[in-house]
Design a protein around this motif. Structure first.
Motif, PDB file in Angstrom:
ATOM      1  N   UNK A 154       0.996  -1.301   0.189  1.00  0.00           N
ATOM      2  CA  UNK A 154       0.217  -0.187  -0.235  1.00  0.00           C
ATOM      3  C   UNK A 154       0.815   1.116  -0.023  1.00  0.00           C
ATOM      4  N   UNK A 155       1.750   0.659   0.471  1.00  0.00           N
ATOM      5  CA  UNK A 155       2.855   2.143   1.079  1.00  0.00           C
ATOM      6  C   UNK A 155       3.187   2.206  -0.775  1.00  0.00           C
ATOM      7  N   UNK A 156       3.689   1.618  -1.541  1.00  0.00           N
ATOM      8  CA  UNK A 156       4.416   2.403  -2.546  1.00  0.00           C
ATOM      9  C   UNK A 156       3.517   2.829  -3.121  1.00  0.00           C
ATOM     10  N   UNK A 157       2.738   1.746  -3.428  1.00  0.00           N
ATOM     11  CA  UNK A 157       1.337   2.080  -4.468  1.00  0.00           C
ATOM     12  C   UNK A 157       1.532   3.620  -4.209  1.00  0.00           C
ATOM     13  N   UNK A 158       0.985   4.637  -2.934  1.00  0.00           N
ATOM     14  CA  UNK A 158       0.464   5.844  -2.063  1.00  0.00           C
ATOM     15  C   UNK A 158       1.917   6.300  -2.732  1.00  0.00           C
ATOM     16  N   UNK A 159       3.321   5.895  -2.473  1.00  0.00           N
ATOM     17  CA  UNK A 159       4.677   6.708  -3.324  1.00  0.00           C
ATOM     18  C   UNK A 159       4.582   7.300  -4.336  1.00  0.00           C
ATOM     19  N   UNK A 160       3.473   5.971  -4.861  1.00  0.00           N
ATOM     20  CA  UNK A 160       4.384   6.149  -6.346  1.00  0.00           C
ATOM     21  C   UNK A 160       2.671   7.231  -7.073  1.00  0.00           C
ATOM     22  N   UNK A 161       1.787   6.794  -6.716  1.00  0.00           N
ATOM     23  CA  UNK A 161       0.702   7.822  -6.833  1.00  0.00           C
ATOM     24  C   UNK A 161       1.314   9.481  -6.500  1.00  0.00           C
ATOM     25  N   UNK A 162       1.537   9.685  -5.268  1.00  0.00           N
ATOM     26  CA  UNK A 162       2.106  11.352  -5.054  1.00  0.00           C
ATOM     27  C   UNK A 162       3.047  11.628  -6.007  1.00  0.00           C
ATOM     28  N   UNK A 163       3.822  10.581  -6.531  1.00  0.00           N
ATOM     29  CA  UNK A 163       5.212  11.018  -6.811  1.00  0.00           C
ATOM     30  C   UNK A 163       4.196  12.121  -8.365  1.00  0.00           C
ATOM     31  N   UNK A 164       3.666  10.563  -8.841  1.00  0.00           N
ATOM     32  CA  UNK A 164       2.667  11.754 -10.202  1.00  0.00           C
ATOM     33  C   UNK A 164       1.756  11.986 -10.486  1.00  0.00           C
ATOM     34  N   UNK A 165       0.811  12.218  -9.338  1.00  0.00           N
ATOM     35  CA  UNK A 165      -0.202  13.082  -9.455  1.00  0.00           C
ATOM     36  C   UNK A 165       0.043  14.399  -8.766  1.00  0.00           C
ATOM     37  N   UNK A 166       0.761  14.559  -8.061  1.00  0.00           N
ATOM     38  CA  UNK A 166       1.179  15.749  -7.444  1.00  0.00           C
ATOM     39  C   UNK A 166       2.008  16.764  -9.091  1.00  0.00           C
ATOM     40  N   UNK A 167       2.277  16.945  -9.677  1.00  0.00           N
ATOM     41  CA  UNK A 167       2.696  17.569 -10.398  1.00  0.00           C
ATOM     42  C   UNK A 167       1.824  17.134 -12.005  1.00  0.00           C
ATOM     43  N   UNK A 168       1.135  16.298 -11.645  1.00  0.00           N
ATOM     44  CA  UNK A 168      -0.151  16.823 -12.775  1.00  0.00           C
ATOM     45  C   UNK A 168      -1.035  17.395 -12.500  1.00  0.00           C
ATOM     46  N   UNK A 169      -1.287  17.399 -11.063  1.00  0.00           N
ATOM     47  CA  UNK A 169      -2.627  18.592 -10.781  1.00  0.00           C
ATOM     48  C   UNK A 169      -1.555  20.082 -10.493  1.00  0.00           C
ATOM     49  N   UNK A 179     -14.487  18.351 -15.129  1.00  0.00           N
ATOM     50  CA  UNK A 179     -13.768  19.515 -14.388  1.00  0.00           C
ATOM     51  C   UNK A 179     -13.196  18.771 -13.157  1.00  0.00           C
ATOM     52  N   UNK A 180     -11.658  19.345 -13.535  1.00  0.00           N
ATOM     53  CA  UNK A 180     -10.389  18.996 -12.270  1.00  0.00           C
ATOM     54  C   UNK A 180     -10.870  20.464 -11.171  1.00  0.00           C
ATOM     55  N   UNK A 181     -10.696  20.357  -9.971  1.00  0.00           N
ATOM     56  CA  UNK A 181     -10.526  21.272  -9.285  1.00  0.00           C
ATOM     57  C   UNK A 181      -9.639  21.168  -8.384  1.00  0.00           C
ATOM     58  N   UNK A 182      -8.674  21.080  -7.380  1.00  0.00           N
ATOM     59  CA  UNK A 182      -8.816  21.195  -5.903  1.00  0.00           C
ATOM     60  C   UNK A 182      -9.615  21.628  -5.478  1.00  0.00           C
ATOM     61  N   UNK A 183     -10.086  20.837  -4.164  1.00  0.00           N
ATOM     62  CA  UNK A 183     -10.692  21.819  -3.053  1.00  0.00           C
ATOM     63  C   UNK A 183     -10.434  21.351  -1.552  1.00  0.00           C
ATOM     64  N   UNK A 184     -10.836  21.948  -0.666  1.00  0.00           N
ATOM     65  CA  UNK A 184     -10.652  20.619   0.817  1.00  0.00           C
ATOM     66  C   UNK A 184     -11.410  19.484   1.142  1.00  0.00           C
ATOM     67  N   UNK A 201     -11.946  13.021  -9.871  1.00  0.00           N
ATOM     68  CA  UNK A 201     -10.599  11.471  -9.474  1.00  0.00           C
ATOM     69  C   UNK A 201      -9.473  12.342  -9.799  1.00  0.00           C
ATOM     70  N   UNK A 202      -8.991  13.129 -10.208  1.00  0.00           N
ATOM     71  CA  UNK A 202      -7.620  13.401 -10.209  1.00  0.00           C
ATOM     72  C   UNK A 202      -7.450  14.094  -8.673  1.00  0.00           C
ATOM     73  N   UNK A 203      -7.777  14.492  -7.794  1.00  0.00           N
ATOM     74  CA  UNK A 203      -7.101  15.065  -6.674  1.00  0.00           C
ATOM     75  C   UNK A 203      -7.962  13.839  -5.415  1.00  0.00           C
ATOM     76  N   UNK A 204      -8.874  13.166  -5.216  1.00  0.00           N
ATOM     77  CA  UNK A 204      -9.226  11.999  -4.711  1.00  0.00           C
ATOM     78  C   UNK A 204      -8.086  11.558  -4.292  1.00  0.00           C
TER      79      UNK A 204
END
Lengths: 551, 551
Positions: A215-230, A390-395, A402-405
């Motif tokens: 789980x940890x590895x999956x989530x680390x990978x996600x962060x690496x890819x999604x943070x820059x995409x967002x 539509x994608x828009x970061x929110x609190x 689906x991108x920020x979730x």
């Protein structure tokens, strides 16, 4: 008819088949009673008059007591014990098929988990939860974390006690191993506190067999890819024109439309209902009696439709359960993550797709012909698709696209794991939360009600639950990819509204499999020859949103 | 938390108060589980999807098993036994109040009734009933009594067995006495068959404490008065013009109107619901969660309104139960007859009265202003009252007016008593039915589907149940008369729509009394100083309809 419990020596002379049959009788009785509990829960949210909260609580508690007594009965224990002896002495697979063996495995695990907890702990937990929920609601209202913190502290103490009992009794071997390794490396003595591995035990309740390090590895990978995409999408500072989605949407028409969509997808109204509740959910009494709910908002067309499609996905899983093994543990959903994969597959892979809207947009236009929605009539599928996605970061997690979730979930996972395992204190939660929101989504949290107080999960003692949302979305992408490989021209079927093709494939490959496999990862591997992997998920999001936002 | 059952010697050292408290804990647990059963029943009729009939049957059966185990548990038996010993040794009324003493009495009776039946008999009965209902439905459809007769025969055999067990165990002492007396007078030996008194035992299940010879006299009196009254009305060959009731009545408006009427009468929607089902009923999970249903027919305005008022009467009883003794036997309705008195009091004494329509007719006119109902707008209260109270003998009990209804019941009582006690055979039923219809209502039955096959009661083994409908109507008249004496200007209150005055009086004098008294007759005597008596009832009907039909 009262059947006296058999003695151990009586059981030892019976065949494996006979022991198994006796196990099934008990499992079915428990399933019937749990079905009743499911119906009471649904009724409470959808039908129950306001003044009967106390009587319903009494009813649920009496029923829970009855179910607990059945789940922990010594006669059930004796049958399981005898089957364990047989299993140690011979290979039972010559006498029982894999579904039947899974029923024994699952029954044994449930029996252990139920019998290992002292009743005082179960009661303390129920009592704390009811107080904690009240405190959390108040704290959120006032955005005052200090009012909730002591209850969170107590929930963690009780959860650790629960895990302690489970680990001692061998409910989650993986957690015990992690804990022992940590103790050894820290040179701890017996009695010294060490909560390493505790998160593994909690995760295992919702996502059985899934390892925390994966789980940890999956989530680390996600962060690496999604943070820059967002960040890229944010930097673009552009949204497609969605004027055609504005205004008020007649709720009766929304309801009719949602019912139509749900039925087209394949929800069987002869084996279920669709009603309205404050928070949408899928529950009910049986695979032939699935009760799902949605909600409609006058000014938000999307909420009702996506909510309905999401719950329809859950419902198809429930309605699609194995009929052969009905009312036994193997027919139940494998994990929360796999359950969520079914709701998200329909909500996102289908319901947010161009093929889906190719056939559904005309139906939407047909339903809303009022002059106030004139703009809808001229919108093209391409335009609709772009604006709908539509994608828009929110609190707020539950409002996220689906991108920020996924990052909302990663943040919660990191904090709750650190909390349970003793790496951070309860007091540190808000600071950490806000720092991560800034880092992952670029947002400054100014009020805890929009931050660490937004979800009810921790108040009710659900820790280890959040990750299943994102595991679900990763499963969904891989399962949908497998379906696309297996079904020629799936997109064309979807574009024509021939949803039954996909539903049938899911029925056979996911729903009817139930809990046959030992983990969601095993299910995916069996289906695709590959383990769960975030890369397909990241690829799906990246390709889709690169086009939509012209990145 | 598992509490080990106490031994008899442990119980013998406890105070009466402590024993009583332990009894209450058990009674409440049973009540909570019965409440669940009530909810499942409601859901089945109102909400459940069609395909889940099997799973619901499994759930109900599992729950019934659990409830039966609680009702017959040896720990409950020990407490009751110890209390019985104390009661034999001392007067418990110094330590317990009358409600508490009633709880002991009622618990003991229920315990005996449940424990005395062998499980084989209970199962045989359930199994027969499900087959008998199918056979009855088919027989009614084809108007072919021969198809149902063998099942009726079997039901009677099983009912006799049940009564045999109950009589041996002392559940209905009155029945045993009748039987012994008959045996003695016939000079029978032990083992010789004799079913005299068996009807008393069956009646006692629905109308506890009510003696069959009193019932017999009441019904004889009724026949003597009502047969000529009906003949007189028939001879008149006149009906008030009811053109204003013809045509189609928008079902949504009917629904809104019925909800309004029900709420005005005092149904509490925060402690109950009003929905629609094929056959109207009042059920639910608790006095704070009363679920009633009604039905609306496009061409029959009266059916929906009177049905709703009838069920509202039942619901007020349920919602008005004692809060102090909530979830214990004494808070439950005294008998089916008394329950029916509450529905009929509102349906007939109020809902068919001139004061009621004085304030309700304007609301009806307000609701139905369509040109197609122009005739309604000009109708006067007097004319409405006369037409609304139309009397016309018919074949079908559930469609009968208040004048003829009682004779439908008398006829059934006479036949079912003779059947159970062996005075007639199953084969003789249709002939006897048709002869009595001719004698009481002047009608020639040409098809058994309009005669002895019309009701489901006998198919499901309900014998001794029919009389409670007419006992209810007699109770209703006497209770309403008592209310009129107690409440100054009751008619004026009703004419102004101030129903709360009557509701409050019923709450205090009937509903909150629950099962404190030993029979409905005791209740009436306590309230009015008079026993149940058909003369007031006959007087009410005679005076009312002499005016309406100008006899």
């Amino acid at each position: 008819m009262t059947v006296l419990a058999k003695t151990t020596s009586e059981l030892s002379s019976e065949s494996v088949r006979s022991l198994y049959d006796q196990l099934v009788v008990k499992a079915k009785e428990i399933s019937h009673l749990q079905g009743i509990s499911g119906l009471l829960g649904w009724d409470q949210e959808v039908m129950m008059p306001t003044n009967s909260a106390d009587s319903r609580a009494n009813q649920l508690s009496a029923l829970a007591g009855v179910i607990h007594a059945k789940e922990t009965s010594s006669s059930l224990g004796s049958i399981l014990e005898e089957l364990e002896k047989r299993q140690a002495a011979q290979d039972l697979s010559t006498e029982l098929n894999p579904y039947e063996l899974a029923n024994i495995r699952l029954s044994r695990k449930a029996y252990k988990a139920e019998t290992l907890l002292p009743s005082e702990l179960v009661q303390a937990s129920a009592s704390l939860t009811s107080k904690a929920v009240g405190a959390w609601a108040q704290a959120r209202k006032e955005s005052d974390y200090a009012k909730f913190a002591p209850y969170l502290e107590q929930q963690i103490t009780l959860l650790r006690q629960k895990v302690g009992h489970h680990m001692k009794g061998g409910v989650c071997e993986e957690a015990r191993k992690i804990n022992e390794k940590a103790r050894a490396s820290l040179g701890l003595k017996e009695g010294d506190e060490c909560y390493k591995g505790y998160y593994q035990a909690l995760l295992d309740e919702y996502e059985p067999g899934f390892k925390v390090d994966r789980l940890h590895n999956l989530f680390e990978d996600l962060k690496k890819s999604l943070v820059p995409l967002i960040a890229k999408i944010n930097a673009k500072n552009f949204q497609h024109d969605d004027a055609f989605l504005q205004g008020e949407w007649d709720v009766t028409k929304q309801k009719e439309f949602s019912h139509r969509v749900s039925e087209r997808i394949g929800f069987d109204l002869e084996a279920g209902r669709l009603d309205v509740s404050t928070h949408p959910f899928t529950g009910g009494a049986h695979s032939t009696d699935v009760r799902m709910t949605t909600r409609y908002t006058l000014t938000d067309l999307k909420e009702g439709i996506t909510g309905t499609i999401h719950e329809t996905g859950h419902s198809l899983y429930e309605q699609g359960r194995s009929k052969e093994y009905v009312d036994t543990p193997v027919s139940a959903a494998l994990s929360l993550g796999v359950h969520e994969s079914q709701s998200l597959l329909w909500e996102r892979m289908v319901g947010l797709s161009k093929p889906f809207w190719t056939n559904t947009l005309p139906l939407l236009k047909e339903k809303f012909q009022e002059p106030s929605h004139e703009a809808l009539q001229s919108v093209t599928v391409d335009h609709f698709f772009n604006a709908w996605n539509r994608v828009e970061p929110g609190f707020i997690r539950v409002e996220a696209d689906e991108v920020t979730y996924g990052l909302h979930v990663v943040l919660r996972y990191e904090i709750e794991k650190a909390l349970v395992e003793g790496d951070i204190t309860v007091a540190e939660v808000p600071g950490l939360w806000n720092a991560k929101m800034k880092e992952y989504l670029g947002l400054e949290v100014t009020e805890d009600r929009l931050g660490c107080l937004q979800d009810t999960h921790w108040a009710v003692g659900l820790i280890g639950y959040f990750p299943t949302y994102t595991l679900g979305s990763i499963y969904a992408v891989q399962i949908f990819a497998a379906a696309k490989e297996a079904i020629p021209n799936l997109d064309e079927h979807l574009a024509k509204g021939e949803f039954h093709v996909l539903k049938k494939w899911l029925n056979e490959n996911i729903h009817q499999q139930g809990s046959l496999r030992e983990s969601g990862d095993d299910l995916i591997f069996g289906l695709t020859g590959q383990h769960l992997d975030s890369s397909l998920y990241v690829k799906y999001l990246t390709e889709k949103y690169t086009k939509i936002y012209d990145l």
